[in-house]
Every structure is written in C-alpha cells, then in structure tokens.
Scaffold this motif. Structure first.
Motif, PDB file in Angstrom:
ATOM      1  N   SER A 228       0.821  -1.218   0.000  1.00  0.00           N
ATOM      2  CA  SER A 228       0.000   0.000   0.000  1.00  0.00           C
ATOM      3  C   SER A 228       0.850   1.261   0.000  1.00  0.00           C
ATOM      4  O   SER A 228       0.357   2.342  -0.299  1.00  0.00           O
ATOM      5  N   MET A 229       2.141   1.125   0.346  1.00  0.00           N
ATOM      6  CA  MET A 229       3.048   2.267   0.375  1.00  0.00           C
ATOM      7  C   MET A 229       3.923   2.362  -0.884  1.00  0.00           C
ATOM      8  O   MET A 229       4.748   3.246  -0.988  1.00  0.00           O
TER       9      MET A 229
ATOM     10  N   ARG B  43       2.945   8.406  -3.250  1.00  0.00           N
ATOM     11  CA  ARG B  43       2.693   9.739  -2.680  1.00  0.00           C
ATOM     12  C   ARG B  43       2.269   9.647  -1.214  1.00  0.00           C
ATOM     13  O   ARG B  43       2.643  10.485  -0.388  1.00  0.00           O
ATOM     14  N   ARG B  44       1.498   8.617  -0.895  1.00  0.00           N
ATOM     15  CA  ARG B  44       1.041   8.447   0.492  1.00  0.00           C
ATOM     16  C   ARG B  44       2.232   8.271   1.438  1.00  0.00           C
ATOM     17  O   ARG B  44       2.301   8.907   2.492  1.00  0.00           O
ATOM     18  N   LYS B  45       3.161   7.384   1.062  1.00  0.00           N
ATOM     19  CA  LYS B  45       4.340   7.155   1.883  1.00  0.00           C
ATOM     20  C   LYS B  45       5.220   8.404   1.929  1.00  0.00           C
ATOM     21  O   LYS B  45       5.795   8.738   2.974  1.00  0.00           O
TER      22      LYS B  45
ATOM     23  N   ASP C 231       4.253  11.569   1.713  1.00  0.00           N
ATOM     24  CA  ASP C 231       3.650  12.545   2.644  1.00  0.00           C
ATOM     25  C   ASP C 231       3.897  12.154   4.096  1.00  0.00           C
ATOM     26  O   ASP C 231       4.209  12.998   4.946  1.00  0.00           O
ATOM     27  N   GLN C 232       3.757  10.867   4.381  1.00  0.00           N
ATOM     28  CA  GLN C 232       3.956  10.369   5.741  1.00  0.00           C
ATOM     29  C   GLN C 232       5.395  10.559   6.196  1.00  0.00           C
ATOM     30  O   GLN C 232       5.653  11.055   7.302  1.00  0.00           O
TER      31      GLN C 232
END
Length: 441
Positions: free
Chosen positions: A276-277, A287-289, A291-292
């Motif tokens: 998922s990352m 992009r999710r990873k 941002d995190q």
C-alpha cells in the motif's frame, strides 16, 4: 482526603501495577504477574484485619475485599494474555500454596506474639494475626470455583458472539457477576447460623458490586489496549475439559500452531502495508508514503535542529515522449528512470518516491544542499549514459530530467508546504532556463 477518595486511590494502586506489567516481555511478564498476585493475596489477608472503608450505611469494605477484587482482575488479564491452560493450572496451585503459607506464617506470628517469646517492638496485638483456617480455606475454594465459572462463561460467549467490543463488555459483566456471586456465597457458607445473615449478604453483595464496577475500568482499558490479545483468546479460548484432560504435549502443539498462524497473519499484514506504500509501476514509495515520511522527518529534524533537504525531479517533455512512443514505452521509460533514481541516495533514512505521473522526489534528512547536488549530478550523468532515445525532446536526443532542490532547518516559523513550494519553484526555474539541469538556489 475523605474515605471514598482513599478507597479509589487504593483501587488505582492495585490496578496500575498489572497494567504496566502486561507491557513487559513475555517471560518477565509471566513471573511478575505471578509475584504480584502472591503479594496481593498476602497483603489482602493482612489488610482485612488492619483497615476498612465505611462508604455508606451498612457498606464497609475491608482492605482484604479490595485485594481480592484486584487478584481476580489480575488473574483474568493473565489468562487472556497468556491463553495457556498451564497458566490457569499454575494460578490455582499458586492460590493453594499462598493460602497455606499465609495461614502458617500468620499462625506462627500469632503464637510468637501471644506467648511473648520474641520482642513485640511495635506492641502489635496478637489478634491481628489470628486467622481462621476454615475461612481461609473457604476463600481459596471460592476463588478456584469463581475462576472456573469465568472460564466457562468466556468459552460460551466466544461461541455465540463475534464482535470483539461486545465480547469485551460481556467479559466485564461476567467479572461483575462473579464478584457479586462471591458476595452472596461467602456469607451463606461462613455465617449461615447468623441471625443477621440477610443483612450481611445484602451489604456484602453491594460492596462486591461496587468493587467490581471500579475494577471494570482497568479491565476495559486492558481489553482496549491489548485488543489483539483479546482477539487471539477469543479465537482459541481455554476449555474446562482441556484443563482437566488435555495432555501438556497436545496443548503445547496447539499453542504452537496458533502462534505460527499469528506470525503468518502478521507477516501478511506487513506485506500488504508495504504494498500500500509502493508505487505499482516503479516500486518506489508512493505519494502516500512520501507525505507520511516527509511529516515524520520534518518533526525529527525540528527536534534535532538539523537540515531537511527535498528534491523534486521531473522527466523533460514526458508527454511528448508518451505521445510519440506510446504509453507502454512510457511506462518502461519511467521504470528505467526509477531504478537510477532509487540509487542516488542509499542511506535508510533517504526516501525516494514517485509523487506524480513523471514526477519524482527525494526526502533527505541531515543532508546539505552541496552534498545533494553532487549526488544528483552523478544521477544526471548516469541518465545520459543510459541514452534512452527521446526524438521529441528539444534539449537532447536522449531522455533528460530537471531537478529543484530546497533545504531548511525546520522550526515553528517554517512549514512543509513552504519547503515543497521552494523546491517546486526551483524545478520550474530549471525548466525555464533550458531543462536538463539542477537548480538549488
């Protein structure tokens, strides 16, 4: 401090310790919880004679009653978190051993003080250590009976209900029921000949109910914080028949199977989280990873007062590349770029990501702009040497990239948005001055 406040403080003292011990490593946790239960039983036998709280008319709770509630609460936590019939067996043996020890040591102290063989330094009354073996035996037998009742209820509930939250509530209600049951049974067995039996039962049940309600709070906290342990217990609850009949070898084999299954599920969960990352095309972080990680690294660099550098790279004229060579070739091109991009910075803390169609980024904590640019120049050289054809580029006959670099020491006056805006502005500037270049200031 009034009596009710002191009573609640006593409850809190008994509750905080097991909640902390449960967070320890398994071997330490198991030993510590056994020791804690032994201490609670011992103190309870003594405290029952030393102090009581008069909380209302006909409602007096002794230190012994409070300790008993703590013992039952702690035993439930131990059974749920260990999920082991041997733990229950050991706890029952432990209760018997401690009760015998308490009677022996108390009788010895009573005999020493009353016979004046030793010096009574604090002039303690011998009656303080006078304890009835029958009452002690009765208390121990009731504890064992009540534990079996709880296990039986837990087992049936896990068969009928699947929702974990509802099960946690029912388990807590079962604890309250068993506490009240003790309040009812103990007076009947111990004071059956007393003319005030009804009054004693009512006061005792009311007191045990109040205790159970107080200890329900740490129990619910336990069920919430250690929800994964509760789920494991629900999936494989202890059975009374297992306690009586199951050989130790078979039990250990079953527990090993459950542990292996738990490990497999945990591994699959971690693999799904990793997927998922990841960006599905390039296998870089998505992009999710990004941002995190950017948010986490920002906080770390702010705490350490160290620089955080951000790189944004964009493939030059990629839309024209896609239109001319086709989307299949475009995907292959991005994969090639991603392999080179991933190899620029190699520290575990350096995070490379694909944050858009043809847009890439690197998050670089504790990295100076000068060092960053040196590595980027090597990347640009490798990209040139790769010589990926790009006939529609007005910069070169091969694929090129433009990069913007920004660095800041995070503080309260700066923000992640500002850092990104500066890097993006410099990327735009790199495109303005001819592309295939790096702008870092």
């Amino acid at each position: 401090m009034d009596q009710f406040t002191a009573f609640l403080l006593n409850i809190a003292l008994y509750s905080i310790v097991p909640l902390y011990l449960i967070t320890c490593k398994p071997q330490t946790r198991l030993i510590s919880l056994y020791v804690y239960n032994g201490v609670v039983l011992f103190i309870g036998s003594f405290a029952g004679s030393v102090y009581s709280f008069s909380l209302a008319e006909n409602l007096v709770l002794s230190g012994g009653n409070i300790a008993f509630g703590a013992f039952l609460m702690n035993t439930i936590m131990l059974i749920v978190i260990e999920r082991n019939v041997d733990s229950l067996r050991n706890m029952l043996r432990f209760v018997i051993l401690i009760e015998i020890f308490i009677f022996a040591i108390f009788y010895f102290i009573y005999w020493v003080i009353s016979s004046e063989i030793a010096i009574n330094t604090f002039n303690l009354p011998a009656e303080l250590f006078s304890i009835s073996f029958n009452i002690l035996l009765l208390g121990g037998m009731l504890i064992i009976f009540e534990l079996f009742v709880l296990i039986a209820i837990f087992t049936q509930v896990s068969k009928l209900v699947s929702n974990v939250t509802i099960i946690a509530v029912i388990y807590t209600l079962a604890f309250i029921f068993v506490m009240c049951l003790d309040g009812f049974l103990f007076p009947i067995i111990a004071f059956s000949t007393s003319p005030q039996l009804t009054e004693i039962i009512v006061g005792n049940v009311y007191g045990k109910w109040l205790l159970a309600m107080c200890y329900s709070v740490p129990l619910l906290i336990f069920y919430t914080v250690f929800k994964h342990k509760l789920v494991q217990f629900i999936e494989a609850p202890l059975q009374i028949k297992d306690f009586v009949f199951m050989p130790r070898r078979v039990l250990l084999e079953k527990l090993h199977q459950y542990e292996e299954r738990d490990k497999k599920l945990q591994k699959e969960k971690e693999e799904l989280l990793d997927v998922s990352m990841q960006d599905g095309l390039t296998c870089l972080f998505n992009r999710r990873k990004y941002d995190q990680e950017l948010a986490e690294q920002w906080l770390k660099c702010e705490l350490n007062a160290s620089p955080l550098t951000l790189v944004i790279g964009d493939v030059d004229f990629f839309k024209a590349y896609n239109d001319f060579y086709g989307h299949g070739k475009g995907d292959e091109c991005l994969k090639e770029v991603a392999i080179l991009w991933k190899g620029i910075f190699k520290r575990p803390s350096d995070i490379g990501a694909r944050i858009g169609g043809e847009e890439f980024a690197f998050i670089l904590p504790n990295t100076s702009v000068q060092s960053c640019v040196q590595h980027l120049e090597k990347f640009m050289q490798r990209l040139r040497e790769k010589h990926i054809p790009h006939e529609k580029s007005s910069v070169a006959a091969h694929l090129t990239m433009s990069c913007g670099v920004a660095s800041v020491v995070p503080n309260e006056e700066s923000s992640i948005k500002e850092l990104f805006a500066i890097a993006d502005l410099r990327l735009y500037k790199a495109k303005e001055i001819g592309r295939n270049t790096i702008v870092a200031q």
